[in-house]
Design an enzyme around this catalytic site. Structure first.
Site, PDB file in Angstrom:
ATOM      1  CG  ASP A  92      -7.194   2.130  -0.305  1.00 24.60           C
ATOM      2  OD1 ASP A  92      -6.245   1.591  -0.864  1.00 24.60           O
ATOM      3  OD2 ASP A  92      -7.437   1.611   0.939  1.00 24.60           O
ATOM      4  CB  CYS A 131      -1.080  -0.043   0.969  1.00 20.59           C
ATOM      5  SG  CYS A 131      -0.136  -0.064   2.816  1.00 20.59           S
ATOM      6  CG  HIS A 187      -4.347   0.759   4.310  1.00 17.77           C
ATOM      7  ND1 HIS A 187      -3.641   0.083   3.133  1.00 17.77           N
ATOM      8  CD2 HIS A 187      -5.363   1.019   3.813  1.00 17.77           C
ATOM      9  CE1 HIS A 187      -4.278  -0.031   2.314  1.00 17.77           C
ATOM     10  NE2 HIS A 187      -5.495   0.674   2.419  1.00 17.77           N
TER      11      HIS A 187
END
Length: 329
Positions: A179, A123, A164
């Protein structure tokens, strides 16, 4: 069972999201189709940014183009994810705010270059590439770190360790949440496999919906008045739900006690009548089909709870998991 007349703020926001998400899908089809014909690899972030700047004019189009290219061309690296615990994050020192900004930018750009070369990352790498490309096309962007809600045992847990990273990009006068990692596919951390599946529900997601599975380290970036306690109390919503087109109105809480709750009443708005609904309790694994009734635009059904039903309750619609709840003694 009675239909609730008052819809919560979250559900109202979800309804707006589902309606506008359909219009986004329509309006961004031209952008997505153009990106589908882009090269699958670029030698540098600058080269990709130059092509996007040439082909698209508005900030929305550029943000969408960056989002779609990354999500459809970069694979999530589960091996790197598993090894992160043994690889501490890189730290750097700075003596001024200007030096901090410069070093952070260099760190992002180095990550972005590496990701373009390897075509796989975690991520932090996705967020770095999105941020870097935004800077090169002239968009203001932020990288946000925080806690994700992705597995069953996260239900009821307060956000603590940052695990994250995602982005916010400024379009017009508004900051919009993105995202791109989760838009690229579904990682099954139990099987160790990655399913590449584009999910644009994570593009320009309304804050109240984004909050369902994202809690930032800096609470200002929730862009809502929600708290860490609110986040912990939520069920586990899967990405398939955000893209579904229907709304789970009740229940809103994620934890039920057997001694207090003989059954759980579900009300789902705009669920097609031909949908197949089922549920599974984690302690027995049996798939139980649901017969629901329709009242106006609402599907209604009830799941009984007994002393045997402990662990987690997962709801499936058309063979896809959409939401899960924790069942306590």
């Amino acid at each position: 069972m009675q239909i609730r007349s008052k819809v919560s703020t979250l559900v109202t926001c979800l309804l707006v999201f589902l309606i506008t998400n359909f219009s986004y899908s329509q309006s961004y089809a031209t952008v997505d189709n153009a990106i589908a014909n882009y090269p699958k690899s670029f030698e540098s972030p600058q080269k990709l940014a130059e092509k996007i700047n040439t082909d698209f004019k508005t900030d929305e189009e550029k943000a969408r183009a960056i989002f779609t290219w990354i999500a459809t061309n970069i694979r999530y690296d589960l091996k790197a994810y598993y090894s992160q615990s043994s690889n501490p994050r890189i730290a750097y020192s700075f003596s001024s705010e200007e030096e901090r900004i410069q070093k952070e930018q260099k760190f992002r750009q180095d990550n972005a270059k590496k990701l373009l070369r390897t075509k796989k990352g975690v991520c932090e790498d996705y967020a770095s590439l999105f941020h870097t490309l935004c800077e090169f096309v002239g968009l203001k962007c932020m990288t946000i770190t925080g806690t994700s809600k992705t597995v069953l045992n996260h239900i009821g847990k307060l956000p603590k360790a940052s695990d994250h990273a995602w982005n916010a990009v400024k379009v017009g006068e508004s900051w919009r949440l993105i995202d791109v990692t989760w838009a690229s596919g579904i990682a099954n951390l139990e099987t160790g496999k990655m399913l590449q599946k584009f999910n644009d529900a994570y593009f320009f997601t309304p804050p109240a919906i984004f909050f369902l599975n994202h809690f930032p380290d800096d609470k200002r970036f929730t862009m809502t008045d929600k708290t860490a306690e609110d986040f912990a109390a939520l069920p586990l919503y899967y990405g398939t739900y955000l893209k579904s087109g229907y709304e789970i109105i009740t229940p809103e809480q994620g934890i039920f006690s057997l001694k207090d709750t003989p059954s759980i009443v579900f009300q789902i708005a705009d669920l097609p009548e031909n949908s197949m609904v089922a549920y599974v309790f984690s302690n027995d694994g049996n798939i139980v089909p649901v017969k629901f009734q329709h009242q106006e635009n609402n599907a209604l059904f009830e799941i009984p709870l007994t002393k045997r039903n402990r662990g987690y309750l997962t709801i499936y619609v058309n063979n896809e998991s959409v939401v899960a709840y924790k069942i306590q003694p």
